[in-house]
Structure formats: C-alpha cells, structure tokens
Write an enzyme that holds these catalytic residues in place. Structure first.
Site, PDB file in Angstrom:
ATOM      1  N   ASN A   1     -28.862  30.051 -14.432  1.00 56.67           N
ATOM      2  CA  ASN A   1     -29.460  28.715 -14.308  1.00 56.67           C
ATOM      3  C   ASN A   1     -29.300  28.254 -12.872  1.00 56.67           C
ATOM      4  O   ASN A   1     -28.191  27.972 -12.428  1.00 56.67           O
ATOM      5  CB  ASN A   1     -28.742  27.759 -15.278  1.00 56.67           C
ATOM      6  CG  ASN A   1     -29.162  26.308 -15.079  1.00 56.67           C
ATOM      7  OD1 ASN A   1     -30.146  26.028 -14.388  1.00 56.67           O
ATOM      8  ND2 ASN A   1     -28.417  25.394 -15.675  1.00 56.67           N
TER       9      ASN A   1
ATOM     10  N   SER B   1     -18.432  28.039 -15.027  1.00 59.31           N
ATOM     11  CA  SER B   1     -17.656  28.761 -14.012  1.00 59.31           C
ATOM     12  C   SER B   1     -17.490  30.254 -14.307  1.00 59.31           C
ATOM     13  O   SER B   1     -16.422  30.822 -14.092  1.00 59.31           O
ATOM     14  CB  SER B   1     -16.292  28.095 -13.802  1.00 59.31           C
ATOM     15  OG  SER B   1     -16.465  26.782 -13.287  1.00 59.31           O
TER      16      SER B   1
ATOM     17  N   GLY C   1     -19.152  24.029 -12.974  1.00 62.67           N
ATOM     18  CA  GLY C   1     -19.077  23.741 -11.543  1.00 62.67           C
ATOM     19  C   GLY C   1     -17.689  23.344 -11.073  1.00 62.67           C
ATOM     20  O   GLY C   1     -17.512  22.869  -9.954  1.00 62.67           O
TER      21      GLY C   1
ATOM     22  N   GLU D   1     -21.368  25.306 -23.518  1.00 56.63           N
ATOM     23  CA  GLU D   1     -20.993  25.002 -22.137  1.00 56.63           C
ATOM     24  C   GLU D   1     -20.074  23.781 -22.120  1.00 56.63           C
ATOM     25  O   GLU D   1     -20.547  22.641 -22.116  1.00 56.63           O
ATOM     26  CB  GLU D   1     -22.251  24.702 -21.303  1.00 56.63           C
ATOM     27  CG  GLU D   1     -23.177  25.897 -21.177  1.00 56.63           C
ATOM     28  CD  GLU D   1     -23.951  25.873 -19.867  1.00 56.63           C
ATOM     29  OE1 GLU D   1     -23.937  26.887 -19.179  1.00 56.63           O
ATOM     30  OE2 GLU D   1     -24.542  24.835 -19.521  1.00 56.63           O
TER      31      GLU D   1
ATOM     32  N   GLU E   1     -26.192  18.499 -17.926  1.00 57.23           N
ATOM     33  CA  GLU E   1     -26.649  17.666 -16.806  1.00 57.23           C
ATOM     34  C   GLU E   1     -27.851  16.834 -17.215  1.00 57.23           C
ATOM     35  O   GLU E   1     -28.036  15.708 -16.733  1.00 57.23           O
ATOM     36  CB  GLU E   1     -26.937  18.558 -15.587  1.00 57.23           C
ATOM     37  CG  GLU E   1     -25.627  19.054 -14.972  1.00 57.23           C
ATOM     38  CD  GLU E   1     -25.692  20.437 -14.351  1.00 57.23           C
ATOM     39  OE1 GLU E   1     -26.785  20.928 -14.056  1.00 57.23           O
ATOM     40  OE2 GLU E   1     -24.609  21.036 -14.170  1.00 57.23           O
TER      41      GLU E   1
ATOM     42  N   LYS F   1     -30.400  25.544 -11.517  1.00 60.20           N
ATOM     43  CA  LYS F   1     -30.344  24.083 -11.340  1.00 60.20           C
ATOM     44  C   LYS F   1     -31.300  23.676 -10.221  1.00 60.20           C
ATOM     45  O   LYS F   1     -32.366  24.257 -10.103  1.00 60.20           O
ATOM     46  CB  LYS F   1     -28.889  23.655 -11.100  1.00 60.20           C
ATOM     47  CG  LYS F   1     -27.965  24.238 -12.167  1.00 60.20           C
ATOM     48  CD  LYS F   1     -26.585  23.671 -12.175  1.00 60.20           C
ATOM     49  CE  LYS F   1     -25.790  24.315 -13.318  1.00 60.20           C
ATOM     50  NZ  LYS F   1     -24.466  23.736 -13.516  1.00 60.20           N
TER      51      LYS F   1
ATOM     52  N   HIS G   1     -29.266  20.831 -21.592  1.00 59.37           N
ATOM     53  CA  HIS G   1     -28.149  21.122 -20.689  1.00 59.37           C
ATOM     54  C   HIS G   1     -27.345  19.836 -20.465  1.00 59.37           C
ATOM     55  O   HIS G   1     -27.910  18.747 -20.435  1.00 59.37           O
ATOM     56  CB  HIS G   1     -28.693  21.658 -19.356  1.00 59.37           C
ATOM     57  CG  HIS G   1     -27.603  22.200 -18.486  1.00 59.37           C
ATOM     58  ND1 HIS G   1     -26.809  21.377 -17.716  1.00 59.37           N
ATOM     59  CD2 HIS G   1     -27.142  23.461 -18.291  1.00 59.37           C
ATOM     60  CE1 HIS G   1     -25.919  22.125 -17.076  1.00 59.37           C
ATOM     61  NE2 HIS G   1     -26.101  23.391 -17.419  1.00 59.37           N
TER      62      HIS G   1
ATOM     63  N   GLY H   1     -24.223  29.436 -13.663  1.00 61.95           N
ATOM     64  CA  GLY H   1     -24.787  28.501 -12.689  1.00 61.95           C
ATOM     65  C   GLY H   1     -24.581  29.042 -11.279  1.00 61.95           C
ATOM     66  O   GLY H   1     -25.264  29.961 -10.834  1.00 61.95           O
TER      67      GLY H   1
HETATM   68  P1  13P Z   1     -21.439  26.969 -13.197  1.00 59.18           P
HETATM   69  O1  13P Z   1     -21.487  28.455 -13.517  1.00 59.18           O
HETATM   70  O2  13P Z   1     -21.835  26.652 -11.800  1.00 59.18           O
HETATM   71  O3  13P Z   1     -20.138  26.369 -13.636  1.00 59.18           O
HETATM   72  O4  13P Z   1     -22.585  26.285 -14.116  1.00 59.18           O
HETATM   73  C1  13P Z   1     -22.639  26.562 -15.466  1.00 59.18           C
HETATM   74  C2  13P Z   1     -23.898  26.002 -16.024  1.00 59.18           C
HETATM   75  O5  13P Z   1     -24.064  24.795 -16.123  1.00 59.18           O
HETATM   76  C3  13P Z   1     -24.957  26.933 -16.438  1.00 59.18           C
HETATM   77  O6  13P Z   1     -25.969  26.296 -17.136  1.00 59.18           O
END
Ligand code: 13P
Length: 249
Positions: free
Chosen positions: A4, A207, A168, A162, A92, A6, A90, A228
């Site tokens: 992803n 992560s 992140g 997640e 976010e 983002k 998601h 991510g």
């Molecule tokens: P990170 O791998 O940057 O923690 O993000 C995970 C994520 O939100 C994937 O959709």
C-alpha cells in the site's frame, strides 16, 4: 503479498519503482502480488507491470458507479483502467475521512459488483489496545462492515488485520498477537459465513519489514501481509515478497 503506497510517488517515481522491482521478482508466482499506487498513477503502474504476475489495485472506491460525487472514483472506473483489487476501510480512511463500518460494507459490495477483489481492513487503535478492547473492536468492525455481505460475496473478500498502533510506528505486532487476532477474525467469519469462510485469507499489516517478515509468515494464521513504508523501496519489498515464499515452501 500487498504493498500500500498511500500518498507517495509521482507517476515518474511509480514507473522507476517497477523498473527496479520487476527483475528482482522475476518468475515469482507463488501467491498474489499486488501493489496499490496513488489513483492517478494506476495506469502508469498497470503499463509498467504488464506481462508480469504483479496486479494493481486502488486504495479506495466510492459505492456508486457514477454521479455527482466530486473527488470520488468508482469500482467500475478502476476496473476499466485495469485495476483488479481495491483496499477498503483502511484505518487512515476511517481516521481522516471518517469512514464508518456502514460505508465499508457498501464499498465492499460495490467492489465485488465491479469484479474487484476487496481487501477489507480492520484493526484497533492504541487506546483500545491498551484498554484490552481489541476483541470487542474487531467483532464490531466485522459485524458492521463485513457480516452484511452474502456468502457468495464474502467468498471473494480478503481481510487485513492492521492494528493502528503498529502502522508507521515501527512497532510491529508480535507474531503471537497478530495470530490471536487473526484466529478471532476467522472464528467470526466461520460463525457468520460457514463454508464460505474456509478459504478466507487474512493479511497482517503494521510495520512489516524485511527483518520481521519471516517470523510473521511462519504463523499458520497469517496468510500474507499488507505493507506500507517498506513497499515503497523496490529492494525491501522484494525481500519481503521472497521471504514469504521461503516460509511457504
Ligand atoms: P506501515 O507498513 O508503513 O506500518 O503501514 C502499514 C499499512 O497501513 C498498510 O496498509
């Protein structure tokens, strides 16, 4: 194995990722390998990945096929440019765009109607995790955002667990924490959907890095990962993808 991106990478950076990434996963066809670029760069990604086993998806969709919905993109439109997957719900999107479980359900239905494979994301926030509410939150998100699908629709869905506190932050859920959450989700799915839940794939996200992928993929409950930050770099994403293959042999 899913990446992803983002809101990262221009069209040029998207093309350059594929130039470097494709040779390193040449011949990989052990499992689905999907990248979710920024929506305007989907055509660039599809063109760059042509002739490979890499599939491209959208990070979001709107549930209507068309209409006066400024700023939105429909499943039909994603499919028309060649996307075959889509992320839904998601954290976010839930946090910054106030998406509700009810909207997640409508988006899941729309994705399936458009013949896109949805990855529906669920997970608890830090304060919920600390308060021991993970179970309650996951059951609520499943009930509100997923349980309303038909059995036939559910058979086409992938779920991503997640935990928001792991996204992140560099703080991955331990394989055991992730595994327990996946088992809970699987039980809910079996209770509601019976046979249609047997083939359910549950991805872990939060992560994921080259140095923790092996431990995660060793868990039988973890069918794959949604990555991510580490999917933005062709070398680290290739390492993640390959580690999954080693552990599945
Ligand atoms: P990170 O791998 O940057 O923690 O993000 C995970 C994520 O939100 C994937 O959709």
């Amino acid at each position: 194995m899913a990446g992803n991106w983002k809101m990262y990478k221009t069209a040029q950076q998207t093309a350059s990722f594929f130039e470097q990434f494709i040779p390193s996963v040449n011949g990989f066809n052990d499992c689905d390998l999907v990248i979710f670029p920024v929506s305007v760069n989907i055509p660039t990604a599809i063109q760059a990945a042509q002739g490979t086993s890499i599939r491209i998806g959208g990070q979001n969709l709107f549930w209507a096929n068309e209409g006066a919905y400024t700023g939105e993109v429909s499943g039909e439109m994603l499919r028309a440019v060649g996307a075959t997957w889509v992320l839904i719900g998601h954290s976010e999107r839930r946090q910054y765009f106030h998406e509700t479980n009810g909207e997640v359900l409508k988006k899941g239905q729309a994705a399936i109607a458009a013949e896109l494979t949805p990855i529906i994301c669920i997970g608890e926030r830090l304060e919920e995790h600390k308060a021991g509410k993970t179970r309650e939150v996951l059951i609520g998100q499943f009930a509100g955002g997923i349980a309303g699908l038909t059995e036939e629709q559910f058979a086409k869905v992938v779920i991503a667990y997640e935990p928001v506190w792991a996204i992140g932050t560099g703080q991955t859920a331990t394989p055991q924490i992730a595994s327990e959450a996946h088992a809970l989700i699987r039980t809910e799915a079996e209770k509601r959907f019976g046979k249609a839940a047997e083939q359910l794939r549950i991805l872990y996200g939060g992560s994921v890095k080259p140095d923790n992928i092996e431990g995660l993929m060793k868990e039988s409950e973890i069918d794959g990962v949604l990555v991510g930050g580490a999917s933005l770099d062709p070398r680290s994403f290739a390492q993640i993808v390959k580690a999954a293959r080693v552990n599945r042999d």
